[in-house]
Design an enzyme around this catalytic site. Structure first.
Site, PDB file in Angstrom:
ATOM      1  N   ASP A 109      81.970  52.172  90.779  1.00 22.59           N
ATOM      2  CA  ASP A 109      81.416  53.289  90.001  1.00 22.59           C
ATOM      3  C   ASP A 109      81.439  54.541  90.891  1.00 22.59           C
ATOM      4  OD1 ASP A 109      79.910  54.929  88.364  1.00 22.59           O
ATOM      5  OD2 ASP A 109      78.339  53.489  87.987  1.00 22.59           O
ATOM      6  N   VAL A 159      79.150  49.500  81.182  1.00 20.85           N
ATOM      7  CA  VAL A 159      79.723  48.302  80.564  1.00 20.85           C
ATOM      8  C   VAL A 159      78.950  47.050  80.974  1.00 20.85           C
ATOM      9  CG1 VAL A 159      82.075  49.204  80.281  1.00 20.85           C
ATOM     10  CG2 VAL A 159      81.438  48.114  82.437  1.00 20.85           C
TER      11      VAL A 159
END
Ligand code: XMP
Ligand code: MG
Length: 181
Positions: A109, A159
């Site tokens: 990320d 997600v």
């Protein structure tokens, strides 16, 4: 999938975005590359818990070269309390020196965790360090990081599924689901 499956967790809806069949293909492609690149290099695969456990289980069963496997659990601090370090909650139980290391991550990320963890690993004087991640969010990266093996780049959305969780839930889902705004 004709109609996208929706799951609800903690009051949020998540919509299937990467089906199990696609994940399987992504994992096989990554394993093929690693099998070629690491033939005769006897790498150590370092599974970063918890999120990577399902990805690693599938990936490693497609690996057909001599290798060792270990697990770590790390916590990284950034944002307001940045120490620029990772806290090792569970260390590798194998000697990492003079070995080729392959970090197995579920998702990259901000890339802070990986950046700090790679730094930490350098103290063991390994021969090389590479990362294999199933997913990466390039738009969210805050540090320059060399990601050699990426299953798929995805948008900067949250997600779950296939090991990824929302507050500990959803890891068991077969597909990957994206949070619906
Ligand atoms: P950084 O920002 O350091 O973070 O690259 C990597 C870790 O953050 C978690 N993460 C996620 N977990 N859905 C999740 O379930 C996501 O969309 C997500 N994005 C980041 C994950 O643990 C990863 O190892
Ligand atoms: Mg993780």
């Amino acid at each position: 999938m004709s109609q996208k499956q929706i799951v609800s967790l903690g009051g949020y809806d998540f919509e299937a975005s990467i089906e199990a069949s696609e994940i399987e293909q992504l994992v096989k492609n990554l394993a093929d590359r690693i099998n070629m690149d690491y033939d005769d290099r006897n790498p150590i695969f370092i599974i970063v818990l918890s999120g990577a456990f399902i990805f690693a289980a599938d990936l490693l069963r497609e690996i057909n070269i001599k290798s060792d496997i270990t697990v770590v659990k790390v916590k990284s601090y950034h944002g307001f309390n940045s120490t620029g370090e990772v806290k090792i909650l569970l260390a590798a139980d194998i000697d990492l020196s003079k070995r080729h290391l392959v970090i197995i991550e579920d998702i990259v990320d901000t890339a802070q965790t990986l950046h700090h963890f790679s730094d930490y690993l350098r103290q063991f004087d390994p021969l090389s360090i590479e990362t294999v991640c199933l997913l990466s969010k390039p738009d969210a990266h805050q540090v320059d990081i060399d990601l050699k093996y990426v299953g798929k780049d995805i948008p900067n959305d949250f997600v779950i599924g296939y090991g990824l969780d929302y507050n500990g839930q959803g890891r068991n889902l077969k597909h990957i689901f994206t949070k619906v705004d």
